[in-house]
Design an enzyme around this catalytic site. Structure first.
Site, PDB file in Angstrom:
ATOM      1  N   ILE A 242       0.873  -1.182   0.000  1.00 54.80           N
ATOM      2  CA  ILE A 242       0.000   0.000   0.000  1.00 54.80           C
ATOM      3  C   ILE A 242       0.906   1.226   0.000  1.00 54.80           C
ATOM      4  O   ILE A 242       1.680   1.422   0.933  1.00 54.80           O
ATOM      5  CB  ILE A 242      -0.923  -0.004   1.240  1.00 54.80           C
ATOM      6  CG1 ILE A 242      -1.825  -1.235   1.215  1.00 54.80           C
ATOM      7  CG2 ILE A 242      -1.730   1.297   1.298  1.00 54.80           C
ATOM      8  CD1 ILE A 242      -2.748  -1.331   0.022  1.00 54.80           C
TER       9      ILE A 242
ATOM     10  N   HIS B 253     -13.382   4.714  12.260  1.00 55.30           N
ATOM     11  CA  HIS B 253     -14.285   5.862  12.458  1.00 55.30           C
ATOM     12  C   HIS B 253     -13.661   7.084  11.782  1.00 55.30           C
ATOM     13  O   HIS B 253     -12.446   7.284  11.817  1.00 55.30           O
ATOM     14  CB  HIS B 253     -14.592   6.106  13.940  1.00 55.30           C
ATOM     15  CG  HIS B 253     -13.517   6.725  14.764  1.00 55.30           C
ATOM     16  ND1 HIS B 253     -13.324   8.084  14.867  1.00 55.30           N
ATOM     17  CD2 HIS B 253     -12.563   6.153  15.557  1.00 55.30           C
ATOM     18  CE1 HIS B 253     -12.334   8.342  15.690  1.00 55.30           C
ATOM     19  NE2 HIS B 253     -11.846   7.189  16.105  1.00 55.30           N
TER      20      HIS B 253
ATOM     21  N   ASP C 125      -6.235  10.278  15.043  1.00 57.77           N
ATOM     22  CA  ASP C 125      -7.496   9.760  15.598  1.00 57.77           C
ATOM     23  C   ASP C 125      -8.695  10.387  14.924  1.00 57.77           C
ATOM     24  O   ASP C 125      -9.207  11.410  15.403  1.00 57.77           O
ATOM     25  CB  ASP C 125      -7.539  10.005  17.111  1.00 57.77           C
ATOM     26  CG  ASP C 125      -8.800   9.425  17.732  1.00 57.77           C
ATOM     27  OD1 ASP C 125      -9.161   9.892  18.823  1.00 57.77           O
ATOM     28  OD2 ASP C 125      -9.408   8.540  17.115  1.00 57.77           O
TER      29      ASP C 125
ATOM     30  N   GLU D 158     -18.091   8.035  16.537  1.00 58.32           N
ATOM     31  CA  GLU D 158     -17.415   7.086  17.436  1.00 58.32           C
ATOM     32  C   GLU D 158     -17.041   7.798  18.718  1.00 58.32           C
ATOM     33  O   GLU D 158     -17.118   7.247  19.813  1.00 58.32           O
ATOM     34  CB  GLU D 158     -16.174   6.518  16.753  1.00 58.32           C
ATOM     35  CG  GLU D 158     -15.443   5.442  17.542  1.00 58.32           C
ATOM     36  CD  GLU D 158     -14.404   5.969  18.517  1.00 58.32           C
ATOM     37  OE1 GLU D 158     -14.072   7.169  18.458  1.00 58.32           O
ATOM     38  OE2 GLU D 158     -13.946   5.185  19.369  1.00 58.32           O
ATOM     39  N   GLU D 159     -16.622   9.046  18.603  1.00 56.97           N
ATOM     40  CA  GLU D 159     -16.140   9.785  19.782  1.00 56.97           C
ATOM     41  C   GLU D 159     -17.254  10.087  20.774  1.00 56.97           C
ATOM     42  O   GLU D 159     -16.978  10.461  21.911  1.00 56.97           O
ATOM     43  CB  GLU D 159     -15.453  11.088  19.332  1.00 56.97           C
ATOM     44  CG  GLU D 159     -14.271  10.892  18.408  1.00 56.97           C
ATOM     45  CD  GLU D 159     -13.040  10.306  19.097  1.00 56.97           C
ATOM     46  OE1 GLU D 159     -13.138   9.943  20.283  1.00 56.97           O
ATOM     47  OE2 GLU D 159     -11.978  10.205  18.450  1.00 56.97           O
TER      48      GLU D 159
ATOM     49  N   ASP E 227       2.594   3.251   7.494  1.00 54.77           N
ATOM     50  CA  ASP E 227       2.936   2.459   6.308  1.00 54.77           C
ATOM     51  C   ASP E 227       2.798   0.969   6.622  1.00 54.77           C
ATOM     52  O   ASP E 227       2.131   0.222   5.916  1.00 54.77           O
ATOM     53  CB  ASP E 227       4.367   2.782   5.880  1.00 54.77           C
ATOM     54  CG  ASP E 227       4.720   2.160   4.536  1.00 54.77           C
ATOM     55  OD1 ASP E 227       5.920   2.032   4.238  1.00 54.77           O
ATOM     56  OD2 ASP E 227       3.799   1.784   3.787  1.00 54.77           O
TER      57      ASP E 227
ATOM     58  N   ASP F  32      -0.129  -1.651   5.176  1.00 53.51           N
ATOM     59  CA  ASP F  32       0.231  -2.908   4.505  1.00 53.51           C
ATOM     60  C   ASP F  32      -0.355  -4.102   5.250  1.00 53.51           C
ATOM     61  O   ASP F  32      -0.768  -5.093   4.648  1.00 53.51           O
ATOM     62  CB  ASP F  32       1.754  -3.051   4.418  1.00 53.51           C
ATOM     63  CG  ASP F  32       2.377  -2.041   3.456  1.00 53.51           C
ATOM     64  OD1 ASP F  32       3.579  -1.731   3.615  1.00 53.51           O
ATOM     65  OD2 ASP F  32       1.656  -1.551   2.572  1.00 53.51           O
TER      66      ASP F  32
HETATM   67  N1  DTR Z   1     -11.300   5.338  21.933  1.00 57.69           N
HETATM   68  C1  DTR Z   1     -10.471   5.643  20.790  1.00 57.69           C
HETATM   69  C2  DTR Z   1      -8.991   5.609  21.114  1.00 57.69           C
HETATM   70  C3  DTR Z   1      -8.604   4.393  21.809  1.00 57.69           C
HETATM   71  C4  DTR Z   1      -8.236   4.336  23.095  1.00 57.69           C
HETATM   72  N2  DTR Z   1      -7.884   3.030  23.391  1.00 57.69           N
HETATM   73  C5  DTR Z   1      -8.052   2.266  22.295  1.00 57.69           C
HETATM   74  C6  DTR Z   1      -7.861   0.911  22.062  1.00 57.69           C
HETATM   75  C7  DTR Z   1      -8.145   0.393  20.807  1.00 57.69           C
HETATM   76  C8  DTR Z   1      -8.602   1.235  19.805  1.00 57.69           C
HETATM   77  C9  DTR Z   1      -8.804   2.623  20.033  1.00 57.69           C
HETATM   78  C10 DTR Z   1      -8.508   3.110  21.282  1.00 57.69           C
HETATM   79  C11 DTR Z   1     -10.778   7.025  20.277  1.00 57.69           C
HETATM   80  O1  DTR Z   1     -10.528   7.977  20.995  1.00 57.69           O
HETATM   81  O2  DTR Z   1     -11.241   7.120  19.127  1.00 57.69           O
HETATM   82 ZN    ZN Z   2     -10.682   9.532  19.831  1.00 59.44          ZN
HETATM   83 ZN    ZN Z   3     -10.399   6.896  17.503  1.00 60.95          ZN
END
Ligand code: DTR
Ligand code: ZN
Ligand code: ZN
Ligand code: CA
Length: 449
Positions: free
Chosen positions: A56, A137, A149, A183-184, A314, A318
């Site tokens: 990728i 997300h 994130d 998601e948040e 990266d 992949d």
């Molecule tokens: N909750 C996710 C970030 C996060 C924190 N611990 C983990 C473990 C596995 C995946 C994601 C996360 C966020 O803030 O989007």
């Molecule tokens: Zn987050």
């Molecule tokens: Zn996240």
């Protein structure tokens, strides 16, 4: 050994050939074979890429991150649920997938008084009763652009989907990719998707792969410890790179895989860390800075395109492709099977040996998705180099050696693009043990057309 209607065991044929090729000897004794294989280790340079997943391109993934950054900058500095930057992100990703031939659906929902959106992209084809999903997300928090994130997971999944299109992949399973909203706010979008999926459709999902933060600036390499097959697929990939991984311990419930796990769907995924601190031991094996957070811009305005470790995103992009290609190959797809169960001893740190199956009665060339199932018993599989030899002698690298993969046995199915090879003829599996001490034998292998 039971035989399906299509199964053609070539054991008898192989034994008949044994005198000419590689003596099929009981595993208890060393290979007595005047090996038909070349003395030298197979040269990877002469082997057309056979390992299914493509590389990728990092540049493509980073281009997606730049685009998401621009969207945030143009929309108040974020891509959060209910804000214009999120819908602009959805529209941007959707347009790329539509152009690449995916069937896309935007699923709307309401959360905290605002409209949210999930983007679902189906790759046409594959067994509708075996759906492999990968998702990330797409929303950020309100305080920043959310590039790690979770622009990182969104971009890695997007570029893998585009690679499926470029390859015109025709996997056994049906592929579905998803970008989740809100998601948040508590996994709202993925929960909405699962809750509104009829039970009959849920049962068709063979696995869901989640990617949330896969490019952290001070990265760790964490693998979700949920479904063992998915977990091993990612571990195998990293073992092939010689990169150690750890089990992801804070993930349960922390991202969108929880929505799927809660209804009994096998899940897995990758993570490079958030606000927790990297230990000295972790810095020793992964590099980076001990005593510092994996991502010190977690949920902050500094989570920009500067907040990405290129090597991590990266490798993880992949790894996504590796998992998609590997896990979508399917296991119950009917096909014509040609198999040998003759044991062939593999000399410790010695010459390559081969095991043969003869294919006949077919017309034309082999398929782009020729499946090579191998079962090699060995006490340190990192010693082994494995190739497929086509009837004309062309070699296809299936597995490289790896100094630190001490696990037992190679039991795997590789997908090879053998469309330039005549289907009929004697195909060989070539195995060489390139390091001393541990040893083993070829237990069985098969070709599925
Ligand atoms: N909750 C996710 C970030 C996060 C924190 N611990 C983990 C473990 C596995 C995946 C994601 C996360 C966020 O803030 O989007
Ligand atoms: Zn987050
Ligand atoms: Zn996240
Ligand atoms: Ca060895």
């Amino acid at each position: 050994m039971t035989h399906s209607a299509h199964r053609r065991t070539a054991a008898a044929a192989a034994l008949a050939l044994a005198g000419l090729l590689t003596a099929a000897v009981p595993a208890a004794t060393a290979a007595a074979a005047p090996a038909a294989a070349p003395a030298a280790a197979p040269s990877a340079a002469t082997s057309p890429a056979a390992l299914a997943a493509p590389d990728i391109p990092l540049a493509n993934v980073k281009a997606h991150l730049s685009e998401l950054q621009s969207i945030a900058t143009a929309n108040g500095g974020n891509r959060a649920h209910g804000r214009p930057g999120y819908k602009a992100s959805i529209d941007h990703v959707k347009a790329k997938l539509d152009a690449a031939g995916f069937t896309t659906t935007v699923q709307q929902f309401t959360s905290s008084g605002a409209t949210g959106y999930n983007l679902i992209a189906d790759w046409p084809g594959g067994d509708a009763n075996q759906v492999l999903m990968a998702g990330a997300h797409l929303d950020s928090v309100g305080s920043g652009p959310g590039i790690n994130d979770n622009g990182s997971g969104s971009a890695g999944v997007l570029e893998t989907a585009l690679a499926v299109s470029r390859a015109q992949l025709q996997p056994a399973k049906h592929l579905r990719f998803a970008w989740w909203g809100a998601e948040e706010l508590g996994l709202v979008g993925s929960k909405y998707y699962v809750n509104n999926l009829p039970a009959a459709d849920r049962s068709k999902i063979s696995g869901y792969l989640n990617f949330d933060m896969i490019g952290s600036p001070n990265p760790g390499y964490f693998v979700y410890d949920d479904d063992p097959t998915i977990e091993q697929t990612f571990k195998d990939y990293y073992a092939g790179l010689g990169v150690a991984t750890e089990i992801e311990t804070e993930g349960d419930g922390r991202s969108d895989h929880a929505s799927f796990k809660n209804v009994g769907i096998p899940v897995g995924g990758l993570f490079t860390g958030a606000s927790r601190t990297k230990s000295s031991a972790q810095a020793q094996k992964w590099g980076g800075t001990a005593g510092q957070a994996f991502d010190r811009c977690y949920h902050s305005s500094c989570d920009t395109t500067a907040n990405i470790n290129d090597t991590a995103i990266d490798r993880n992009s992949d790894a996504i492709a590796h998992a998609i290609w590997t896990l979508s190959a399917g296991t119950t797809v009917p096909g014509d099977v040609y198999e040998t169960t003759a044991d062939v001893a593999v000399p410790d740190n010695g010459a390559a040996v081969t095991s043969s199956v003869t294919v006949s009665g077919r017309s034309g060339n082999a398929p782009t998705t020729l499946r090579v199932g191998v079962d090699i018993k060995h006490t340190w599989r990192g010693d082994l180099v494995v190739d497929l030899l086509a009837p004309d002698g062309t070699s296809y690298r299936l597995k490289n050696s790896s100094s630190n993969d001490s696990a037992d046995n190679v039991v795997a199915t590789y997908t090879v693009n053998a469309s330039s090879e005549s289907a009929n003829g004697t195909w060989k599996l070539r195995v060489q043990d390139v390091a001393s001490q541990d040893t083993g034998y070829i237990d069985s292998w098969r070709l599925t057309f």
